[in-house]
Structures are given as structure tokens and as C-alpha cells.
Motif scaffolding. Structure first.
Motif, mmCIF file in Angstrom:
data_model
loop_
_atom_site.group_PDB
_atom_site.id
_atom_site.type_symbol
_atom_site.label_atom_id
_atom_site.label_comp_id
_atom_site.label_asym_id
_atom_site.label_seq_id
_atom_site.Cartn_x
_atom_site.Cartn_y
_atom_site.Cartn_z
ATOM 1 N N PHE A 87 5.497 4.468 6.917
ATOM 2 C CA PHE A 87 4.068 4.472 6.028
ATOM 3 C C PHE A 87 4.161 3.249 5.271
ATOM 4 O O PHE A 87 3.506 3.542 4.160
ATOM 5 N N ARG A 88 4.386 2.102 5.522
ATOM 6 C CA ARG A 88 4.328 0.908 4.979
ATOM 7 C C ARG A 88 3.150 0.252 5.452
ATOM 8 O O ARG A 88 3.374 -0.920 6.443
ATOM 9 N N THR A 89 2.016 0.508 5.291
ATOM 10 C CA THR A 89 0.643 -0.123 5.724
ATOM 11 C C THR A 89 0.569 -1.424 5.643
ATOM 12 O O THR A 89 0.305 -2.420 6.501
ATOM 13 N N VAL A 109 0.907 -1.195 -0.065
ATOM 14 C CA VAL A 109 0.007 0.157 0.035
ATOM 15 C C VAL A 109 0.937 1.331 -0.248
ATOM 16 O O VAL A 109 1.830 1.362 0.730
ATOM 17 N N SER A 110 0.552 2.201 -1.059
ATOM 18 C CA SER A 110 1.006 3.533 -0.797
ATOM 19 C C SER A 110 0.885 4.440 0.595
ATOM 20 O O SER A 110 -0.047 4.201 1.020
ATOM 21 N N PRO A 111 1.908 5.137 0.798
ATOM 22 C CA PRO A 111 1.821 5.651 1.994
ATOM 23 C C PRO A 111 0.157 6.598 2.107
ATOM 24 O O PRO A 111 -0.419 6.493 3.279
ATOM 25 N N PHE A 112 -0.250 7.030 0.878
ATOM 26 C CA PHE A 112 -1.373 7.901 0.970
ATOM 27 C C PHE A 112 -2.776 6.898 0.829
ATOM 28 O O PHE A 112 -3.762 7.268 0.599
ATOM 29 N N GLY A 113 -2.429 5.581 0.696
ATOM 30 C CA GLY A 113 -3.342 4.608 0.214
ATOM 31 C C GLY A 113 -4.056 4.778 -1.235
ATOM 32 O O GLY A 113 -5.057 4.173 -1.193
ATOM 33 N N ASN A 114 -3.611 5.719 -1.899
ATOM 34 C CA ASN A 114 -3.795 5.760 -3.156
ATOM 35 C C ASN A 114 -3.722 4.718 -4.239
ATOM 36 O O ASN A 114 -3.909 4.397 -5.395
#
Lengths: 439, 289
Positions: B255-257, B37-42
Motif C-alpha cells: 500500500f505504498r501508493t 501517500v498513506s495506505p488510506f490516502g488520508n
């Protein structure tokens, strides 16, 4: 009947005009705590008073990573702030976030704002792919604080601090004092294990961290710091610690500060943002504090230092009115008067040329030469891809990786060249993982 | 029938809250653990078990597992032993015992961040009190936070110290629950203090010890990252990084969700196994009166 229609119409027009006149409210999240936060609030209050049609609501959102973390959560929840202060190494993440408006858009549109009044070193950091994405707010760079009193005691000239690595090491040796039992009671130098300093020393040697011009012309895909410049830093740092003239203060900034403040170390590598605190500590501890630029390795051409700190980003709210208001506020913060105020109140140096000139003419730098060094060093830096600093998506992780590598080296787990290679391999994996999301 | 219905109805709010704040996020964690997942979840890329594969093939993660095991084992054994000794002392009837109890309990009221700060001041290599005393009394120059195993010991000491108050309160209440008559009977039979401790006190404290052990495992495995973050940041190198601290860094610093979710899932599984084993085998040895 008609009268009623007329009445309703009048009421509606009145309501509409009220709506138009109602001030636009924008939200601003920052990471400035304590006195810095109070200073931000003071500026915000002033802006609100002088701009009756805009209301800025400022909130402290925690540390730099907490602010980013909260912004991410707010974006996911559909209620992000209009302006957010993000740290330097979050730049690539923000560019990739898909939620921001590059400020270049407003700079191009707004003829009243001349971006060239901002110092080029500050603009350089926040520019990628030819676009200025965000505007610097609180800016810093690394310097070495030194104890002039201890310099004098050791027979060194306090007004002629070392400028090369060999001179620096020589000074460290002369400033290190051992007692009769062979225990060190005073060290020449101290610093925390902080990856930022490694990046800075790469820039001092005009060497790149990443390919694609430090990730400036296109996305960085490879870490390239395992080179002679990188190895020189690892060797030098390791040498200072192993030879006992420097004390490793461990992670973070506070321990190193404490050691310097208690005069157990004569020199400290730290950020310019602490200049006010250092001078105060010197006064309390009855010693004179000097500030010197980072010395550079002999025979290596000088590059410069990289601007650090954080910048202001605008979130895309799809609401032109709010975006315009946010731009007004950012523009106002960047202007000379506010920059003078901010700089004097905090120790962060101004990034506006006119603000610098104004402070100089007021005689502030003549009275406090330590403050001058903090900004002088940056202005003396060449603007090259190396000194503009690297940008990469997983930069927080890469910085931590370099810190781990340094610790492994200090603890004899790895030789300097092994540690450096390990760090670069890890950084490449981290880059690959992050970049795969954007292919 | 209506009674049953009403009782179920009364449970609805609880289930709603548990569902919304515990089960729903847990399900999301499982879901995210198979994505990058990208940091902003996009951006989300399905990676299957890729995150788990990365973790289990990474040398550092395996090392962190051993560190966690060592950390939990030592802090619990040492922590519970010291707490028991302290509570035996604090159970004595001496004047001003309330004051002593308060003093000993107070570390528990301090937040992990403050505790971490406190210990890093004490252990600062040059200006810390501990280092100062060691240097002047024994001529030892210690580098607590920057060398191994000193750093791990330092973090363990801080953790034990922090949990002391909690453990002592429970041990004390356990001790006070043991009827005096048992000891009187033992005295008449000629049992010494040590024999009394091992034959009466310890067995009768076993339910409390059992409870405390489980609680301490949970504490040390799932909540001890404030102290580590402040004192060592997981260093030197990676030597004091425990699984939960790694998870915190991956989730909130890097931020590596996706990766952080995979690590959560691993922790959930470990905790499930620990709890199962503990209730299955250890609980048998617990004496309830």
C-alpha cells in the motif's frame, strides 16, 4: 380541508413508523473463501433469522490483502462496508486509517458484553495504547505437524515429540533417509519461507520485534530483531537446511504442505488453521498425524506464541443506528454458541473461554487431541509484549523483508548475521518512511 | 461541415471513455508519483522527486531493472523462436492437424494464476514430476523455486509456455498468407529448404514478427506478475522480481501508493523509449508486401 391535513398527517405517521420498523442493513466484507466462506454465510443467515430488525449482507472480498485493498478503495469512493475482516499485520494501518471506531467504545458502553470471556492472548494482540481496537474472529498460531508413522519407523517415540531445539534437530537427523546414490528420499522437516514463523520464534524466546514494547505503548519507530534471539533463529534455520535434514519448500504454504502430505518430510511447520486438512491428508495417505508445540532453544526462558489470523473492524459510518447494528453482529459472532460452531466447522480455535469449556465437555478434545494442542499452546503462552506480537505500519513489507533475508542466507548470498542485519536495516527504512506520514 | 461535426460528435463517447479510464488515471499517477501517500490516502506528503531518488539509489530496484531486461530479452527471443518452429510444423498438411493446433494453443487460454500453480506443482522440489524424473533418470536433486538461476529459468519457461499459443496463431496466419508460387519458383531455381526459409519465409513474416515482438515486450513487461507471484513471489531473495511485480507488491501488498505511482511513471517512460526506438530503427527492416 382539515380532513385532508389529517389524512396527510396520518399517511406521514404511517410512513415514518414503517421507516423506523424497517430493518437496518449493514454490509460485512470478509476474506474467507470456499468452505470457510460458506461457514461465514451460514452464521450470517442464522443471525439474520434471529434478528429481524437487522439485515447483514456478507461478501467475500478476496484474499487478506485484497480485502484491505478493496476497503481502501471503498473508503476513497465514500461507500465503505460497516464491518471488515482485516489480517493481523494490518492492525497498525487500520489504527492510522482514521476511518474506524475502536470497539473499546462499545465494550465500555455495553454492559451485556463481558470482554473478559475472551481469552487474554487474543485480546492482547488487538489492544494498543490501552484500547481494544478490533475483536478476533478467525484465530490461529503456528504448530509443527508430524508424521507419527514415520516417527515409529525411525525409532522415535511418537508420543514424546521433541520440545527443545537440540532434540528437534536430533529427530530431524533420524528422520532423514538417503538412498544408495546419496540422494535424500525423505527429509526430517520442511517449511515454506514464511516471515510469520520468524516472528513466532522471537515470541517463543520472549524477544521483541520493535521498540516501544513492540509498538504497544506508542508507535514502533525502530526494528530491534537483530539481537541474539533473532540470530539464534537464523542460525538454526540455516543449519537445518545446510545440513540437509530440512527441505526448503520455497515461498508460500502449498509446496510445504504437499511435501508433508506425500510423506517426503516427516515434520511440517504450519498454521493451526490447517489442522482439519492435515488430519484428512493423513487419513488418505494412511499415516497418523500428530501436532506438537513449537520446540524452544535450550536454556532460553519460554515466552509463548502470538495469535495470528484476522479480526473484525468497525468502520465509522457516522450512522449510530448502523453502528449499533454492526456491534450487535460482532458481539453475536464472539459469543460461545457461534464460536463453537465456527471452530468446529473450520479448525480455527475458539477465542471465547466458555466456548472452549463447552467443546471440552462435549469430549471433542478427548477424541481429537490434535485440536487440543492447537489451542493449548496459545493458552500456555505468557501474555507479554513479545507474545502479544509486534505492530507496525509497514508490517506486510517488513515480513516480506525477513523472508528475503532468509532466502539470501539459504543461498549463501549472506551469512546469518549479515542477513539479519540487512533485514533490520531495511525494516528501519520502511518504518521511517511509513512513520513520516504521521508526524 | 456538418459531416465533420457529426464525425466529431460520434467520436465523443470514445474520447469520454478513454479520457475517463485511461488519461485521467494516468494524470493521477503522475500526480501521486511526487507524493508519499498513506495506505488510506488520508495523509499526503509532497516529496518532489524523492520517490524517484529512492528508487534509483536503491540497489534492489536497479537489480530488478536488470532482471526485467534479462527476462524480457530471453523470453522474447526463445519464445518467438520456439513459436516459429512450432508453427512451421503446424503448417504442414497432416491428418488431425486441427487437434494439434488446439493442443498447442490451449496454454494461452489458461489464466496466469493457474499456469503458475501448474508449474509450481511440476517443479515442486520433492513431489513435482520434473524433479522426480530428474532425480530418477539423472540423480539430480533440483531446487527450482528456491535457488538462483533455477528460479528465474523456471519463471521464464512458464512465461514462454503461456505466450506460445498467441504467438503460434499469428505466425500460422502469417505463414498461410505467403503465396505458394514463391516456393514453387524457388524450387525450380534449385533452392533448398533452409534457403527457402531464410530468403522467403522469414522476410515475409517480418511484419508479423515485428508485431509479435512489440506485443511480447508489452506482455512480459506489463502483465507477467501472476506467474511470478504464484511460483516464486519474486524470490529467492529478490532474484525473480521484475519491475511490474515490484509495482504490484508496492501498490497492492504494501500500500505504498506514491512509490507505486513513481514506478508506473518509470515504466511508462521505458515503454515510450522502447516503442520509439523500435518503430524508428527496426521497422525499416520490415518487409511489407
Amino acid at each position: 380541508m382539515w380532513r385532508k391535513v389529517l389524512l396527510v398527517g396520518m399517511v406521514m405517521t404511517l410512513a415514518a413508523s414503517l421507516l423506523v420498523a424497517a430493518p437496518v442493513t449493514i454490509r460485512f466484507w470478509h476474506a474467507m473463501n470456499g468452505p470457510l466462506g460458506q461457514m461465514v454465510q451460514k452464521l450470517v443467515n442464522e443471525f439474520n433469522q434471529t434478528h429481524p430488525n437487522i439485515v447483514v449482507k456478507a461478501d467475500y472480498a478476496g484474499s487478506y490483502s485484497e480485502t484491505l485493498s478493496k476497503t481502501i478503495a471503498a473508503v476513497k469512493g465514500g461507500n465503505p462496508p460497516d464491518i471488515v475482516q482485516i489480517y493481523d499485520i494490518g492492525t497498525q494501518m487500520m489504527i492510522d486509517s482514521g476511518i474506524i471506531i475502536p470497539l473499546q467504545k462499545f465494550i465500555d458502553e455495553d454492559k451485556t458484553f463481558d470482554v473478559n470471556t475472551l481469552i487474554p492472548q487474543a485480546r492482547g494482540y488487538y489492544t494498543a495504547n490501552g484500547k481494544l481496537y478490533s475483536l478476533p474472529f478467525n484465530s490461529s498460531n503456528p504448530v509443527i505437524y508430524y508424521n507419527k508413522t514415520l516417527f515409529k519407523k525411525a525409532g522415535l517415540d511418537p508420543n514424546n515429540p521433541p520440545t527443545t531445539w537440540s532434540q528437534f534437530k536430533e529427530a530431524c537427523k533420524m528422520l532423514t533417509i538417503k538412498n544408495s546414490k546419496g540422494n535424500t528420499v525423505q527429509y526430517g522437516f520442511t517449511s515454506g519461507v514464511i516471515g510469520w514463523f520468524f516472528e513466532q520464534y522471537m515470541a517463543v524466546q520472549n524477544a521483541l520485534m520493535f521498540n516501544n514494547e513492540n509498538g504497544r505503548v506508542s508507535r514502533a519507530t525502530k526494528a530491534i530483531f537483530d539481537d541474539p534471539a533473532g540470530l539464534r533463529i537464523f542460525n538454526f534455520w540455516n543449519d537445518l537446511i545446510q545440513s540437509g535434514v530440512m527441505i526448503n519448500a520455497g515461498p508460500g504454504w502449498d509446496n510445504a504442505n504437499g511435501i508433508f502430505a506425500s510423506q517426503k518430510a516427516a515434520m511440517l511447520l504450519d498454521s493451526t488453521s490447517d489442522v482439519g486438512m492435515m488430519l484428512k491428508q493423513g487419513k488418505e495417505g494412511h499415516f497418523e498425524v500428530g501436532v506438537m508445540a513449537l520446540p524452544h532453544p535450550n536454556g532460553v526462558p519460554y515466552g509463548g506464541v502470538i495469535i495470528g489470523g484476522a479480526s473484525l473492524w468497525m468502520i465509522n459510518t457516522h450512522n449510530t443506528q448502523r453502528e449499533q447494528a454492526a456491534w450487535e453482529f460482532i458481539k453475536w459472532l464472539e459469543s460461545p454458541k457461534q464460536q463453537v460452531q465456527w471452530s468446529k466447522g473450520t479448525g480455527y480455535f475458539p477465542i471465547n473461554k466458555n466456548a472452549l469449556t463447552r467443546i471440552m465437555h462435549e469430549g471433542f478434545y478427548a477424541e481429537h487431541p490434535q485440536y487440543l494442542t492447537t489451542v493449548f499452546q496459545l493458552l500456555m503462552s505468557n501474555v507479554t509484549p513479545a507474545t502479544r506480537g509486534g505492530i507496525a505500519g509497514p508490517f506486510p513489507q517488513i515480513r516480506a523483508t525477513v523472508e528475503k533475508a532468509l532466502s539470501k542466507m539459504f543461498n549463501h548470498e549472506m551469512t546469518p548475521s549479515q542477513a539479519l542485519k540487512w533485514a533490520q536495516d531495511q525494516a528501519n527504512q520502511e518504518l521511517q518512511e511509513y512513520n513520516s506520514l504521521y508526524q | 461541415m456538418t459531416r465533420k461535426l457529426i464525425s466529431y460528435l460520434l467520436l465523443v463517447p470514445t474520447f469520454l471513455i478513454i479520457g475517463l479510464f485511461i488519461y485521467y488515471p494516468a494524470v493521477l499517477t503522475f500526480q501521486k508519483s511526487v507524493y508519499r501517500v498513506s495506505p488510506f490516502g488520508n495523509r499526503n506528503i509532497f516529496v518532489g522527486l524523492g520517490n524517484f531518488k529512492t528508487l534509483f539509489t536503491s540497489q534492489s530496484y536497479i537489480q530488478e531493472m536488470w532482471t526485467t531486461l534479462l527476462f524480457v530479452a530471453v523470453t522474447i527471443t526463445v519464445g518467438l523462436t520456439i513459436s516459429l518452429l512450432f508453427s512451421l510444423l503446424l503448417n504442414e498438411k497432416v491428418p488431425g492437424i486441427g487437434i494439434f493446433r488446439t493442443i498447442v494453443f490451449s496454454p494461452y487460454a489458461i489464466s496466469p494464476a493457474i499456469a503458475g500453480m501448474l508449474w509450481s506443482f511440476l517443479l515442486n522440489p520433492v513431489v513435482g514430476y520434473v524433479s522426480y524424473v530428474l532425480l530418477n533418470l539423472f540423480g539430480i536433486q533440483s531446487h527450482w523455486m528456491t535457488t538462483y538461476p533455477a528460479a528465474l529459468i523456471a519463471v521464464m519457461v512458464a512465461t514462454v509456455w503461456q505466450n506460445l499459443g498467441f504467438n503460434i496463431i499469428f505466425f500460422l496466419s502469417g505463414l498461410q498468407g505467403i503465396p505458394k508460387s514463391y516456393y514453387e519458383a524457388a524450387t525450380i531455381d534449385g533452392a533448398g529448404a533452409i534457403k527457402k526459409f531464410f530468403k522467403i519465409t522469414l522476410p515475409l513474416l517480418s511484419p508479423i514478427t515485428f508485431y509479435l515482438a512489440i506485443m511480447n515486450i508489452t506482455f512480459t513487461m506489463f502483465t507477467v506478475f501472476g506467474v511470478i507471484d504464484i511460483m516464486t513471489q519474486g524470490g529467492p531473495g529478490n532474484k525473480t522480481t521484475t519491475l511490474i511485480y515490484r509495482l504490484y507488491r508496492d501498490g497492492f501488498i504494501y500500500f505504498r501508493t506514491g512509490m507505486a505511482s513513481a514506478e508506473s511513471v518509470i515504466l511508462i517512460v521505458i515503454m515510450a523509449i522502447v516503442t520509439f526506438v523500435y518503430f524508428r530503427f527496426v521497422q525499416r527492416k520490415v518487409h511489407y508486401r
